[in-house]
Scaffold this motif. Structure first.
Motif, short mmCIF file in Angstrom:
data_model
loop_
_atom_site.label_atom_id
_atom_site.label_comp_id
_atom_site.label_asym_id
_atom_site.label_seq_id
_atom_site.Cartn_x
_atom_site.Cartn_y
_atom_site.Cartn_z
N SER A 15 0.72 -1.09 0.07
CA SER A 15 -0.11 0.13 0.04
C SER A 15 0.85 1.29 -0.12
CB SER A 15 -0.76 -0.06 1.25
OG SER A 15 -2.04 0.66 0.95
N ARG A 16 1.83 1.37 0.86
CA ARG A 16 2.83 2.49 1.01
C ARG A 16 3.50 2.60 -0.31
NH1 ARG A 16 3.65 0.83 6.01
NH2 ARG A 16 5.51 -0.34 5.42
N ALA A 17 3.62 1.62 -1.13
CA ALA A 17 4.36 1.56 -2.49
C ALA A 17 3.34 1.95 -3.55
CB ALA A 17 5.26 0.15 -2.85
N GLY A 18 2.13 2.17 -3.21
CA GLY A 18 1.23 2.57 -4.28
C GLY A 18 0.95 1.26 -5.08
N LEU A 19 0.97 0.36 -4.87
CA LEU A 19 0.71 -0.80 -5.78
C LEU A 19 -0.74 -1.43 -5.62
CD1 LEU A 19 4.24 -2.59 -5.86
CD2 LEU A 19 2.99 -1.35 -7.67
N VAL A 20 -1.07 -1.35 -4.13
CA VAL A 20 -2.46 -1.83 -3.94
C VAL A 20 -3.29 -0.52 -3.38
CG1 VAL A 20 -1.77 -4.06 -3.61
CG2 VAL A 20 -1.79 -2.68 -1.63
N THR A 21 -4.53 -0.63 -3.21
CA THR A 21 -5.43 0.10 -2.81
C THR A 21 -6.25 -0.61 -1.71
OG1 THR A 21 -7.09 0.19 -4.37
CG2 THR A 21 -5.52 1.88 -4.42
N ALA A 22 -6.82 -0.16 -0.68
CA ALA A 22 -7.76 -0.81 0.37
C ALA A 22 -8.96 0.13 0.65
CB ALA A 22 -6.69 -0.70 1.60
N GLN A 23 -10.04 -0.75 0.68
CA GLN A 23 -11.35 0.12 1.05
C GLN A 23 -12.01 -0.96 1.96
OE1 GLN A 23 -13.82 0.19 -2.43
NE2 GLN A 23 -15.42 1.54 -1.80
N ARG A 24 -12.24 0.03 3.21
CA ARG A 24 -13.15 -0.92 4.07
C ARG A 24 -14.68 -0.90 3.79
NH1 ARG A 24 -12.50 -2.16 9.32
NH2 ARG A 24 -10.20 -1.29 9.42
N PHE A 25 -15.12 -2.09 4.20
CA PHE A 25 -16.46 -2.69 4.12
C PHE A 25 -16.79 -3.21 5.34
CE2 PHE A 25 -15.09 -2.45 -0.37
CZ PHE A 25 -16.20 -1.77 -1.21
N SER A 26 -17.50 -2.50 6.28
CA SER A 26 -17.84 -2.98 7.45
C SER A 26 -16.79 -3.40 8.37
CB SER A 26 -18.88 -4.16 7.14
OG SER A 26 -19.40 -4.58 8.63
N ARG A 27 -16.71 -4.95 8.47
CA ARG A 27 -15.52 -5.01 9.27
C ARG A 27 -14.24 -5.63 8.56
NH1 ARG A 27 -17.23 -9.24 13.54
NH2 ARG A 27 -15.16 -8.70 14.18
N SER A 28 -14.40 -5.70 7.16
CA SER A 28 -13.39 -6.07 6.41
C SER A 28 -12.74 -5.02 5.52
CB SER A 28 -13.78 -7.26 5.37
OG SER A 28 -14.69 -6.97 4.49
N ILE A 29 -11.48 -5.19 4.93
CA ILE A 29 -10.77 -4.49 4.04
C ILE A 29 -10.69 -5.33 2.74
CG2 ILE A 29 -8.87 -2.89 3.62
CD1 ILE A 29 -8.75 -2.89 6.67
N VAL A 30 -11.15 -4.51 1.76
CA VAL A 30 -10.69 -5.11 0.64
C VAL A 30 -9.43 -4.46 -0.27
CG1 VAL A 30 -11.77 -5.44 -1.93
CG2 VAL A 30 -13.28 -6.00 0.21
N TYR A 31 -8.44 -5.32 -0.76
CA TYR A 31 -7.63 -4.74 -1.15
C TYR A 31 -7.62 -5.11 -2.87
CZ TYR A 31 -5.26 -4.14 3.08
OH TYR A 31 -5.06 -3.57 4.37
N ARG A 32 -7.14 -4.02 -3.59
CA ARG A 32 -7.17 -4.22 -5.14
C ARG A 32 -5.78 -3.85 -5.69
NH1 ARG A 32 -11.93 -1.78 -3.61
NH2 ARG A 32 -13.76 -2.98 -4.60
N ALA A 33 -5.21 -4.44 -6.64
CA ALA A 33 -4.04 -3.85 -7.44
C ALA A 33 -4.30 -2.46 -7.94
CB ALA A 33 -3.56 -5.24 -8.28
N ASP A 34 -3.39 -1.77 -8.05
CA ASP A 34 -3.34 -0.44 -8.48
C ASP A 34 -2.44 -0.68 -9.81
OD1 ASP A 34 -3.32 1.99 -9.48
OD2 ASP A 34 -3.07 2.89 -7.51
N LEU A 35 -3.20 -0.86 -10.94
CA LEU A 35 -2.75 -1.38 -12.12
C LEU A 35 -2.03 -0.10 -12.65
CD1 LEU A 35 -5.01 -4.28 -13.34
CD2 LEU A 35 -2.67 -4.33 -12.22
N THR A 36 -2.69 1.21 -12.55
CA THR A 36 -2.26 2.46 -13.12
C THR A 36 -0.78 2.62 -12.54
OG1 THR A 36 -4.44 3.01 -13.33
CG2 THR A 36 -2.67 4.74 -13.65
N GLN A 37 -0.48 2.34 -11.13
CA GLN A 37 0.75 2.59 -10.66
C GLN A 37 1.52 1.63 -11.09
OE1 GLN A 37 1.71 4.89 -8.99
NE2 GLN A 37 3.56 4.29 -7.94
N PHE A 38 1.36 0.42 -11.38
CA PHE A 38 2.20 -0.75 -11.72
C PHE A 38 2.48 -0.43 -13.24
CE2 PHE A 38 2.97 -4.79 -13.57
CZ PHE A 38 4.01 -5.25 -12.81
#
Length: 120
Positions: free
Chosen positions: A57-80
């Motif tokens: 996340s700090r490297a900008g390669l993934v983003t995180a979004q909280r949904f209730s009690r879980s956090i969903v991570y996604r690859a940031d393909l634009t940064q890659f």
């Protein structure tokens, strides 16, 4: 992109578990995966996975979004993409024909999934 950002991203991927995480998230793009699911799929303890996800996340390669009690991570393909373009910016000393095979290999070969017809 600045050199420091590229170094941070490449360093984040220079560890086997983090590379596996990023590749897994790319496979599950754009939906992403919950942190617990990532840990389970890669058989990594959740607290260890949390550290790896923070570094990505700090490297900008993934983003995180909280949904209730879980956090969903996604690859940031634009940064890659930005990292890869940074690496190829001065492709082969101004002789793009040398890099043509590399660029061809980087061209996505994914076929879109066929849409299912709704049954009426």
């Amino acid at each position: 992109m600045e050199s420091e950002a590229a170094i941070l991203a490449l360093a984040a991927l220079a560890q086997p578990t983090r590379l596996d995480v990023f590749r897994l998230l790319v496979k599950h793009a754009p939906e992403g995966l919950a942190a617990g699911e990532i840990a389970k799929m890669l058989a990594v303890p959740q607290n260890t996975m949390s550290s790896h996800l923070s570094i990505l996340s700090r490297a900008g390669l993934v983003t995180a979004q909280r949904f209730s009690r879980s956090i969903v991570y996604r690859a940031d393909l634009t940064q890659f993409q930005a990292v890869m373009l940074f690496m190829l910016r001065d492709c082969c000393g101004g002789r793009p024909e040398i890099c043509a095979p590399l660029v061809d290999d980087l061209t996505p070969r994914c076929q879109p999934k066929p849409r299912r017809k709704a049954h009426v």
